[in-house]
Write an enzyme that holds these catalytic residues in place. Sequence first.
Site, mmCIF file in Angstrom:
data_model
loop_
_atom_site.group_PDB
_atom_site.id
_atom_site.type_symbol
_atom_site.label_atom_id
_atom_site.label_comp_id
_atom_site.label_asym_id
_atom_site.label_seq_id
_atom_site.Cartn_x
_atom_site.Cartn_y
_atom_site.Cartn_z
ATOM 1 N N ALA A 158 30.034 -22.646 -29.920
ATOM 2 C CA ALA A 158 31.105 -22.238 -29.482
ATOM 3 C C ALA A 158 31.561 -20.816 -29.946
ATOM 4 O O ALA A 158 32.264 -20.131 -29.360
ATOM 5 C CB ALA A 158 32.323 -23.050 -29.929
ATOM 6 N N TYR A 196 10.580 -20.954 -26.260
ATOM 7 C CA TYR A 196 12.081 -21.259 -25.715
ATOM 8 C C TYR A 196 12.234 -22.268 -24.601
ATOM 9 O O TYR A 196 12.916 -23.287 -24.272
ATOM 10 C CB TYR A 196 12.838 -19.983 -25.233
ATOM 11 C CG TYR A 196 14.139 -20.075 -24.676
ATOM 12 C CD1 TYR A 196 15.277 -20.481 -25.652
ATOM 13 C CD2 TYR A 196 14.623 -19.629 -23.654
ATOM 14 C CE1 TYR A 196 16.442 -20.316 -25.223
ATOM 15 C CE2 TYR A 196 15.927 -19.640 -23.095
ATOM 16 C CZ TYR A 196 16.878 -20.245 -24.044
ATOM 17 O OH TYR A 196 18.075 -20.292 -23.413
ATOM 18 N N VAL A 212 22.530 -13.707 -18.302
ATOM 19 C CA VAL A 212 23.922 -13.556 -18.554
ATOM 20 C C VAL A 212 24.381 -12.209 -19.168
ATOM 21 O O VAL A 212 23.858 -12.048 -20.223
ATOM 22 C CB VAL A 212 24.642 -14.641 -19.378
ATOM 23 C CG1 VAL A 212 26.082 -14.740 -19.477
ATOM 24 C CG2 VAL A 212 24.123 -16.089 -18.654
ATOM 25 N N SER A 258 18.534 -23.631 -19.176
ATOM 26 C CA SER A 258 18.095 -22.182 -18.786
ATOM 27 C C SER A 258 17.277 -22.353 -17.559
ATOM 28 O O SER A 258 16.681 -23.323 -17.343
ATOM 29 C CB SER A 258 17.449 -21.573 -19.958
ATOM 30 O OG SER A 258 17.022 -20.361 -19.641
ATOM 31 N N ARG A 280 28.260 -21.753 -36.271
ATOM 32 C CA ARG A 280 27.894 -21.455 -37.660
ATOM 33 C C ARG A 280 28.794 -20.215 -38.347
ATOM 34 O O ARG A 280 29.228 -20.267 -39.305
ATOM 35 C CB ARG A 280 26.617 -20.767 -37.700
ATOM 36 C CG ARG A 280 25.533 -22.095 -37.231
ATOM 37 C CD ARG A 280 24.093 -21.409 -37.384
ATOM 38 N NE ARG A 280 23.832 -20.394 -36.539
ATOM 39 C CZ ARG A 280 22.805 -19.917 -36.303
ATOM 40 N NH1 ARG A 280 21.922 -19.720 -37.336
ATOM 41 N NH2 ARG A 280 22.748 -18.808 -35.295
ATOM 42 N N ASN A 282 25.753 -26.781 -26.192
ATOM 43 C CA ASN A 282 25.723 -25.444 -25.802
ATOM 44 C C ASN A 282 24.708 -24.666 -26.666
ATOM 45 O O ASN A 282 24.175 -23.753 -26.432
ATOM 46 C CB ASN A 282 26.945 -24.789 -25.438
ATOM 47 C CG ASN A 282 26.944 -23.419 -25.310
ATOM 48 O OD1 ASN A 282 26.181 -23.009 -24.442
ATOM 49 N ND2 ASN A 282 27.575 -22.503 -26.141
ATOM 50 N N LYS A 305 13.544 -26.001 -23.603
ATOM 51 C CA LYS A 305 14.485 -25.939 -22.267
ATOM 52 C C LYS A 305 13.828 -26.903 -21.047
ATOM 53 O O LYS A 305 14.569 -27.716 -20.604
ATOM 54 C CB LYS A 305 14.937 -24.634 -21.625
ATOM 55 C CG LYS A 305 15.441 -23.724 -22.573
ATOM 56 C CD LYS A 305 17.098 -24.455 -22.938
ATOM 57 C CE LYS A 305 17.982 -23.626 -23.790
ATOM 58 N NZ LYS A 305 19.314 -24.446 -24.080
#
Length: 261
Positions: free
Chosen positions: A15, A147, A180, A134, A39, A82, A151
Amino acid sequence: MTIDLRGARVLLTGATGGIGHAIARALHAQGAVLTITGRRTEALDALAAELSATALAADLARPEAPQELLEQAGRVDVLIANAALPGVGPLTEFSTEKLDSNLAVNLRAPIILARSVLPGMLERGSGHLVFIGSVSGLTASPGGSIYSATKFGLRGLAAGLRQDLHGTGVGVSLVMPGFVRDAGMFVDSGMQLPPGVRTVSPERVAGCVVRAVRRDKGEIVAAPLEMRIAARLGSVAPGLNAAVQRMAGAADITATHTGTR
Protein backbone atom coordinates in the site's frame (compact mmCIF):
# COMPACT_ATOMS: atom_id res chain seq x y z
CA MET A 1 -21.49 -13.06 -9.23
CA THR A 2 -21.12 -9.48 -7.99
CA ILE A 3 -19.59 -8.30 -4.72
CA ASP A 4 -20.54 -5.18 -2.79
CA LEU A 5 -17.43 -3.61 -1.28
CA ARG A 6 -19.38 -1.59 1.28
CA GLY A 7 -18.31 -2.82 4.67
CA ALA A 8 -16.07 -5.53 3.20
CA ARG A 9 -12.87 -6.13 5.14
CA VAL A 10 -10.05 -5.70 2.62
CA LEU A 11 -6.39 -6.57 3.13
CA LEU A 12 -4.16 -4.67 0.68
CA THR A 13 -0.43 -5.40 0.46
CA GLY A 14 2.07 -3.00 -1.06
CA ALA A 15 0.00 0.00 0.00
CA THR A 16 2.93 2.39 0.42
CA GLY A 17 3.66 2.66 -3.31
CA GLY A 18 1.84 5.05 -5.60
CA ILE A 19 -0.28 2.35 -7.18
CA GLY A 20 -1.08 0.99 -3.73
CA HIS A 21 -2.16 4.46 -2.64
CA ALA A 22 -4.52 4.71 -5.62
CA ILE A 23 -5.99 1.26 -4.96
CA ALA A 24 -6.52 2.06 -1.29
CA ARG A 25 -8.30 5.32 -2.08
CA ALA A 26 -10.52 3.65 -4.67
CA LEU A 27 -11.52 0.92 -2.22
CA HIS A 28 -12.18 3.49 0.52
CA ALA A 29 -14.46 5.36 -1.87
CA GLN A 30 -16.43 2.12 -2.30
CA GLY A 31 -16.94 1.87 1.47
CA ALA A 32 -14.42 -0.90 2.16
CA VAL A 33 -12.89 -1.36 5.62
CA LEU A 34 -9.17 -1.33 4.91
CA THR A 35 -6.15 -3.00 6.44
CA ILE A 36 -3.10 -1.75 4.56
CA THR A 37 0.44 -3.07 4.68
CA GLY A 38 3.87 -2.04 3.48
CA ARG A 39 7.46 -1.58 4.56
CA ARG A 40 7.61 2.22 4.82
CA THR A 41 5.83 2.97 8.09
CA GLU A 42 5.75 6.75 7.66
CA ALA A 43 3.92 6.55 4.33
CA LEU A 44 1.73 3.73 5.62
CA ASP A 45 0.64 5.61 8.74
CA ALA A 46 -0.16 8.77 6.76
CA LEU A 47 -2.36 6.84 4.33
CA ALA A 48 -4.06 4.98 7.17
CA ALA A 49 -4.90 8.29 8.88
CA GLU A 50 -6.31 9.68 5.63
CA LEU A 51 -8.54 6.64 5.00
CA SER A 52 -9.36 5.58 8.57
CA ALA A 53 -7.57 2.32 7.80
CA THR A 54 -5.61 -0.10 9.95
CA ALA A 55 -1.88 0.01 9.20
CA LEU A 56 0.30 -3.09 9.64
CA ALA A 57 3.96 -2.78 8.73
CA ALA A 58 5.27 -5.91 7.00
CA ASP A 59 8.28 -6.99 4.98
CA LEU A 60 6.94 -9.83 2.88
CA ALA A 61 10.45 -10.94 1.96
CA ARG A 62 10.63 -12.48 5.43
CA PRO A 63 9.33 -16.08 5.37
CA GLU A 64 7.27 -15.57 8.53
CA ALA A 65 5.77 -12.24 7.48
CA PRO A 66 2.65 -13.40 5.57
CA GLN A 67 1.37 -15.52 8.44
CA GLU A 68 2.24 -12.87 11.04
CA LEU A 69 0.37 -10.32 8.98
CA LEU A 70 -2.78 -12.43 8.80
CA GLU A 71 -2.72 -13.09 12.53
CA GLN A 72 -2.92 -9.34 13.07
CA ALA A 73 -5.38 -8.59 10.26
CA GLY A 74 -8.16 -10.93 11.39
CA ARG A 75 -11.06 -11.60 9.03
CA VAL A 76 -10.37 -10.89 5.36
CA ASP A 77 -13.24 -10.68 2.87
CA VAL A 78 -11.10 -9.42 -0.01
CA LEU A 79 -7.37 -9.95 -0.44
CA ILE A 80 -5.51 -7.69 -2.84
CA ALA A 81 -1.94 -8.92 -3.32
CA ASN A 82 -0.24 -5.85 -4.75
CA ALA A 83 3.24 -5.90 -3.19
CA ALA A 84 6.04 -6.58 -5.66
CA LEU A 85 9.75 -6.00 -6.18
CA PRO A 86 11.31 -5.06 -9.52
CA GLY A 87 13.56 -7.62 -11.13
CA VAL A 88 15.25 -6.04 -14.16
CA GLY A 89 18.61 -7.06 -15.53
CA PRO A 90 20.55 -10.16 -16.62
CA LEU A 91 20.04 -13.24 -14.47
CA THR A 92 23.78 -13.43 -13.83
CA GLU A 93 23.66 -10.02 -12.12
CA PHE A 94 21.23 -11.23 -9.43
CA SER A 95 22.59 -12.40 -6.11
CA THR A 96 20.94 -15.39 -4.49
CA GLU A 97 19.60 -13.06 -1.80
CA LYS A 98 18.00 -10.77 -4.35
CA LEU A 99 16.50 -13.73 -6.23
CA ASP A 100 15.04 -15.07 -3.00
CA SER A 101 13.54 -11.66 -2.15
CA ASN A 102 11.90 -11.31 -5.57
CA LEU A 103 10.43 -14.79 -5.43
CA ALA A 104 9.26 -14.31 -1.84
CA VAL A 105 7.51 -10.98 -2.31
CA ASN A 106 6.18 -11.39 -5.85
CA LEU A 107 5.03 -15.00 -5.74
CA ARG A 108 5.45 -16.85 -2.44
CA ALA A 109 3.70 -14.24 -0.29
CA PRO A 110 0.57 -14.08 -2.50
CA ILE A 111 0.38 -17.89 -2.43
CA ILE A 112 0.70 -18.08 1.36
CA LEU A 113 -1.77 -15.24 1.91
CA ALA A 114 -4.33 -16.78 -0.46
CA ARG A 115 -3.99 -20.20 1.12
CA SER A 116 -4.50 -18.75 4.59
CA VAL A 117 -7.56 -16.58 3.88
CA LEU A 118 -9.36 -19.14 1.74
CA PRO A 119 -10.78 -21.38 4.51
CA GLY A 120 -12.69 -18.48 6.06
CA MET A 121 -13.98 -17.30 2.68
CA LEU A 122 -15.12 -20.80 1.75
CA GLU A 123 -16.85 -21.23 5.09
CA ARG A 124 -18.74 -17.96 4.56
CA GLY A 125 -19.41 -18.75 0.90
CA SER A 126 -18.11 -15.38 -0.25
CA GLY A 127 -14.88 -13.50 -0.81
CA HIS A 128 -12.46 -12.40 -3.49
CA LEU A 129 -8.76 -12.75 -4.27
CA VAL A 130 -7.11 -10.12 -6.48
CA PHE A 131 -3.54 -10.57 -7.68
CA ILE A 132 -1.79 -7.58 -9.23
CA GLY A 133 0.23 -8.99 -12.09
CA SER A 134 1.73 -7.26 -15.11
CA VAL A 135 1.75 -7.41 -18.88
CA SER A 136 5.17 -8.94 -18.19
CA GLY A 137 3.16 -11.97 -17.08
CA LEU A 138 1.70 -12.26 -20.56
CA THR A 139 4.78 -11.64 -22.66
CA ALA A 140 8.44 -11.37 -21.70
CA SER A 141 10.85 -8.56 -22.52
CA PRO A 142 14.65 -8.32 -22.62
CA GLY A 143 16.16 -7.96 -19.16
CA GLY A 144 12.95 -9.00 -17.44
CA SER A 145 13.41 -12.73 -16.98
CA ILE A 146 13.09 -12.70 -13.18
CA TYR A 147 10.19 -10.26 -13.03
CA SER A 148 8.38 -12.15 -15.81
CA ALA A 149 9.01 -15.46 -14.06
CA THR A 150 7.19 -14.21 -10.96
CA LYS A 151 4.36 -12.59 -12.92
CA PHE A 152 3.87 -15.61 -15.21
CA GLY A 153 3.68 -17.68 -12.02
CA LEU A 154 1.13 -15.32 -10.51
CA ARG A 155 -1.03 -15.63 -13.61
CA GLY A 156 -0.90 -19.42 -13.37
CA LEU A 157 -1.85 -19.23 -9.71
CA ALA A 158 -4.84 -17.00 -10.41
CA ALA A 159 -6.07 -19.06 -13.35
CA GLY A 160 -5.79 -22.33 -11.47
CA LEU A 161 -7.48 -20.99 -8.34
CA ARG A 162 -10.31 -19.51 -10.37
CA GLN A 163 -11.09 -22.94 -11.74
CA ASP A 164 -10.72 -24.61 -8.34
CA LEU A 165 -13.07 -22.11 -6.68
CA HIS A 166 -15.77 -22.00 -9.36
CA GLY A 167 -19.19 -22.21 -7.75
CA THR A 168 -17.94 -21.61 -4.20
CA GLY A 169 -18.83 -17.91 -4.00
CA VAL A 170 -15.13 -16.97 -3.87
CA GLY A 171 -13.87 -15.08 -6.90
CA VAL A 172 -10.35 -14.75 -8.26
CA SER A 173 -9.03 -11.94 -10.45
CA LEU A 174 -5.73 -10.97 -12.02
CA VAL A 175 -5.16 -7.29 -12.89
CA MET A 176 -2.20 -6.76 -15.22
CA PRO A 177 -0.98 -3.16 -15.57
CA GLY A 178 1.19 -2.00 -18.43
CA PHE A 179 3.50 1.00 -17.98
CA VAL A 180 2.05 3.15 -15.18
CA ARG A 181 2.87 6.86 -15.09
CA ASP A 182 3.28 9.13 -12.07
CA ALA A 183 3.93 6.32 -9.58
CA GLY A 184 5.17 2.77 -9.21
CA MET A 185 8.30 0.81 -10.07
CA PHE A 186 8.37 1.92 -13.74
CA VAL A 187 8.55 5.58 -12.74
CA ASP A 188 11.00 4.80 -9.93
CA SER A 189 13.28 3.04 -12.41
CA GLY A 190 13.73 6.16 -14.53
CA MET A 191 13.42 4.09 -17.70
CA GLN A 192 12.57 6.06 -20.84
CA LEU A 193 10.00 4.60 -23.24
CA PRO A 194 10.25 4.89 -27.02
CA PRO A 195 8.19 7.72 -28.57
CA GLY A 196 4.52 6.87 -28.97
CA VAL A 197 4.34 4.26 -26.18
CA ARG A 198 1.43 5.25 -23.97
CA THR A 199 1.00 4.75 -20.24
CA VAL A 200 -1.90 4.49 -17.80
CA SER A 201 -2.53 6.30 -14.53
CA PRO A 202 -2.47 4.64 -11.09
CA GLU A 203 -6.14 5.59 -10.79
CA ARG A 204 -6.99 3.56 -13.88
CA VAL A 205 -5.28 0.54 -12.38
CA ALA A 206 -7.22 1.10 -9.17
CA GLY A 207 -10.47 1.33 -11.13
CA CYS A 208 -9.68 -2.00 -12.76
CA VAL A 209 -9.18 -3.54 -9.32
CA VAL A 210 -12.59 -2.32 -8.16
CA ARG A 211 -14.21 -3.59 -11.37
CA ALA A 212 -12.48 -6.96 -11.02
CA VAL A 213 -13.96 -7.46 -7.56
CA ARG A 214 -17.43 -6.07 -8.22
CA ARG A 215 -17.91 -7.98 -11.48
CA ASP A 216 -15.75 -11.03 -10.74
CA LYS A 217 -13.53 -10.53 -13.77
CA GLY A 218 -10.96 -13.24 -14.30
CA GLU A 219 -8.34 -11.09 -16.04
CA ILE A 220 -8.07 -7.38 -16.79
CA VAL A 221 -5.16 -5.80 -18.65
CA ALA A 222 -4.86 -2.21 -17.40
CA ALA A 223 -3.12 -0.70 -20.41
CA PRO A 224 -3.86 1.29 -23.58
CA LEU A 225 -5.62 -0.63 -26.36
CA GLU A 226 -2.51 -1.12 -28.48
CA MET A 227 -0.59 -2.59 -25.55
CA ARG A 228 -3.48 -4.88 -24.64
CA ILE A 229 -3.51 -6.20 -28.20
CA ALA A 230 0.27 -6.55 -28.37
CA ALA A 231 0.45 -8.35 -25.03
CA ARG A 232 -2.22 -10.86 -25.99
CA LEU A 233 -0.61 -11.50 -29.36
CA GLY A 234 2.78 -11.81 -27.74
CA SER A 235 1.46 -14.46 -25.38
CA VAL A 236 0.41 -16.70 -28.28
CA ALA A 237 3.32 -15.83 -30.59
CA PRO A 238 6.39 -15.34 -28.36
CA GLY A 239 8.84 -15.70 -31.24
CA LEU A 240 7.17 -12.92 -33.19
CA ASN A 241 6.99 -10.80 -30.06
CA ALA A 242 10.73 -11.24 -29.46
CA ALA A 243 11.51 -10.23 -33.05
CA VAL A 244 9.36 -7.11 -32.79
CA GLN A 245 11.02 -6.13 -29.52
CA ARG A 246 14.46 -6.56 -31.06
CA MET A 247 13.45 -4.32 -33.96
CA ALA A 248 12.15 -1.73 -31.50
CA GLY A 249 15.42 -1.73 -29.56
CA ALA A 250 13.90 -2.99 -26.32
CA ALA A 251 17.13 -4.68 -25.24
CA ASP A 252 19.10 -1.44 -25.70
CA ILE A 253 16.59 0.50 -23.59
CA THR A 254 16.82 -2.00 -20.75
CA ALA A 255 20.61 -2.26 -20.98
CA THR A 256 21.02 1.51 -20.89
CA HIS A 257 18.83 1.72 -17.79
CA THR A 258 20.56 -1.13 -15.93
CA GLY A 259 24.06 -0.16 -16.97
CA THR A 260 24.80 -3.56 -18.48
CA ARG A 261 25.84 -2.16 -21.84
